[in-house]
Design a protein around this motif. Structure first.
Motif, PDB file in Angstrom:
ATOM      1  N   HIS A  37      31.907  60.017 -26.184  1.00  0.00           N
ATOM      2  CA  HIS A  37      32.174  60.767 -24.606  1.00  0.00           C
ATOM      3  C   HIS A  37      31.295  59.896 -23.840  1.00  0.00           C
ATOM      4  O   HIS A  37      31.582  60.095 -22.663  1.00  0.00           O
ATOM      5  CB  HIS A  37      31.507  62.348 -24.792  1.00  0.00           C
ATOM      6  CG  HIS A  37      30.313  62.204 -25.139  1.00  0.00           C
ATOM      7  ND1 HIS A  37      29.553  61.992 -26.382  1.00  0.00           N
ATOM      8  CD2 HIS A  37      29.236  62.364 -24.041  1.00  0.00           C
ATOM      9  CE1 HIS A  37      28.160  62.249 -26.114  1.00  0.00           C
ATOM     10  NE2 HIS A  37      27.970  62.330 -24.950  1.00  0.00           N
ATOM     11  N   ALA A  38      30.517  59.070 -24.092  1.00  0.00           N
ATOM     12  CA  ALA A  38      29.637  58.485 -23.139  1.00  0.00           C
ATOM     13  C   ALA A  38      30.283  56.915 -22.789  1.00  0.00           C
ATOM     14  O   ALA A  38      29.730  55.959 -21.953  1.00  0.00           O
ATOM     15  CB  ALA A  38      28.202  58.156 -23.498  1.00  0.00           C
ATOM     16  N   GLY A  39      31.399  56.686 -23.615  1.00  0.00           N
ATOM     17  CA  GLY A  39      32.074  55.332 -23.229  1.00  0.00           C
ATOM     18  C   GLY A  39      31.615  54.098 -24.355  1.00  0.00           C
ATOM     19  O   GLY A  39      32.171  52.977 -24.083  1.00  0.00           O
ATOM     20  N   HIS A  40      30.975  54.563 -25.380  1.00  0.00           N
ATOM     21  CA  HIS A  40      30.736  53.587 -26.236  1.00  0.00           C
ATOM     22  C   HIS A  40      31.668  53.325 -27.189  1.00  0.00           C
ATOM     23  O   HIS A  40      31.979  54.104 -28.201  1.00  0.00           O
ATOM     24  CB  HIS A  40      29.304  53.955 -27.204  1.00  0.00           C
ATOM     25  CG  HIS A  40      28.146  54.223 -26.041  1.00  0.00           C
ATOM     26  ND1 HIS A  40      27.861  55.523 -25.755  1.00  0.00           N
ATOM     27  CD2 HIS A  40      27.480  53.137 -25.240  1.00  0.00           C
ATOM     28  CE1 HIS A  40      26.602  55.264 -24.951  1.00  0.00           C
ATOM     29  NE2 HIS A  40      26.557  54.067 -24.503  1.00  0.00           N
ATOM     30  N   TYR A  41      32.123  52.140 -27.534  1.00  0.00           N
ATOM     31  CA  TYR A  41      33.048  51.863 -28.553  1.00  0.00           C
ATOM     32  C   TYR A  41      32.717  51.562 -29.805  1.00  0.00           C
ATOM     33  O   TYR A  41      31.572  51.072 -29.947  1.00  0.00           O
ATOM     34  CB  TYR A  41      34.022  50.689 -28.097  1.00  0.00           C
ATOM     35  CG  TYR A  41      35.137  50.772 -26.800  1.00  0.00           C
ATOM     36  CD1 TYR A  41      36.087  51.507 -26.835  1.00  0.00           C
ATOM     37  CD2 TYR A  41      34.559  50.119 -25.565  1.00  0.00           C
ATOM     38  CE1 TYR A  41      36.972  51.622 -26.099  1.00  0.00           C
ATOM     39  CE2 TYR A  41      35.449  50.333 -24.492  1.00  0.00           C
ATOM     40  CZ  TYR A  41      36.783  51.038 -24.763  1.00  0.00           C
ATOM     41  OH  TYR A  41      37.643  51.427 -23.653  1.00  0.00           O
ATOM     42  N   ARG A  42      33.554  51.836 -30.778  1.00  0.00           N
ATOM     43  CA  ARG A  42      33.488  51.360 -32.111  1.00  0.00           C
ATOM     44  C   ARG A  42      34.262  50.196 -32.447  1.00  0.00           C
ATOM     45  O   ARG A  42      35.273  49.995 -31.506  1.00  0.00           O
ATOM     46  CB  ARG A  42      33.669  52.424 -33.248  1.00  0.00           C
ATOM     47  CG  ARG A  42      32.737  53.599 -33.318  1.00  0.00           C
ATOM     48  CD  ARG A  42      32.913  54.434 -34.541  1.00  0.00           C
ATOM     49  NE  ARG A  42      31.693  55.436 -34.459  1.00  0.00           N
ATOM     50  CZ  ARG A  42      31.863  56.455 -35.288  1.00  0.00           C
ATOM     51  NH1 ARG A  42      32.944  56.885 -36.139  1.00  0.00           N
ATOM     52  NH2 ARG A  42      30.678  57.287 -35.228  1.00  0.00           N
TER      53      ARG A  42
END
Length: 132
Positions: free
Chosen positions: A121-126
């Motif tokens: 939800h905070a914009g951190h991609y896997r």
């Protein structure tokens, strides 16, 4: 008598300044602070919070056709959901965008959604799509 005159002037000045309406200066500094963007298919979780096109977010980002939020306006517990990063302008997307205030089109049922990554939800991609 001269001392009494100065005391009287000081008392009069005090009364005038204490009786005058007080003005309050307000200074606020904010960048990107404001109301949650109204976008039919969600908005990017980073400034300037542009409306994301259909296909960027997967179905788990919606509840009854309403975007649950990203970034500072995320509603609910932390989670990772599918996104298609080819629709992210930071990674080369130059296509069309829906207008703010446009409504979710019910004919989009996410059957044609193809996630490329998972994102919190905070914009951190896997690195790869989330497998259910």
């Amino acid at each position: 008598m001269r001392g009494f005159k100065y005391l009287l002037i000081a008392a009069f000045a005090f009364l005038i300044f204490s009786a005058a309406p007080k003005s309050q200066a307000q200074v606020s500094v904010g960048i990107g602070i404001g109301a949650e963007p109204v976008c039919p298919y969600g908005y990017y979780g980073y400034a300037p919070y542009r409306c994301a096109p259909y296909g960027y977010y997967g179905p788990e980002w919606f509840n009854g056709g309403v975007f649950i939020g990203a970034g500072r306006w995320h509603h609910g517990p932390a989670f990772y959901g599918n996104v298609n990063r080819t629709y992210d302008p930071r990674f080369g997307y130059h296509g069309g965008y829906p207008a703010r205030g446009e409504h979710f089109d019910n004919h989009h049922d996410f059957k044609d959604f193809h996630g490329t990554h998972t994102m919190d939800h905070a914009g951190h991609y896997r690195n790869e799509p989330h497998k259910h």
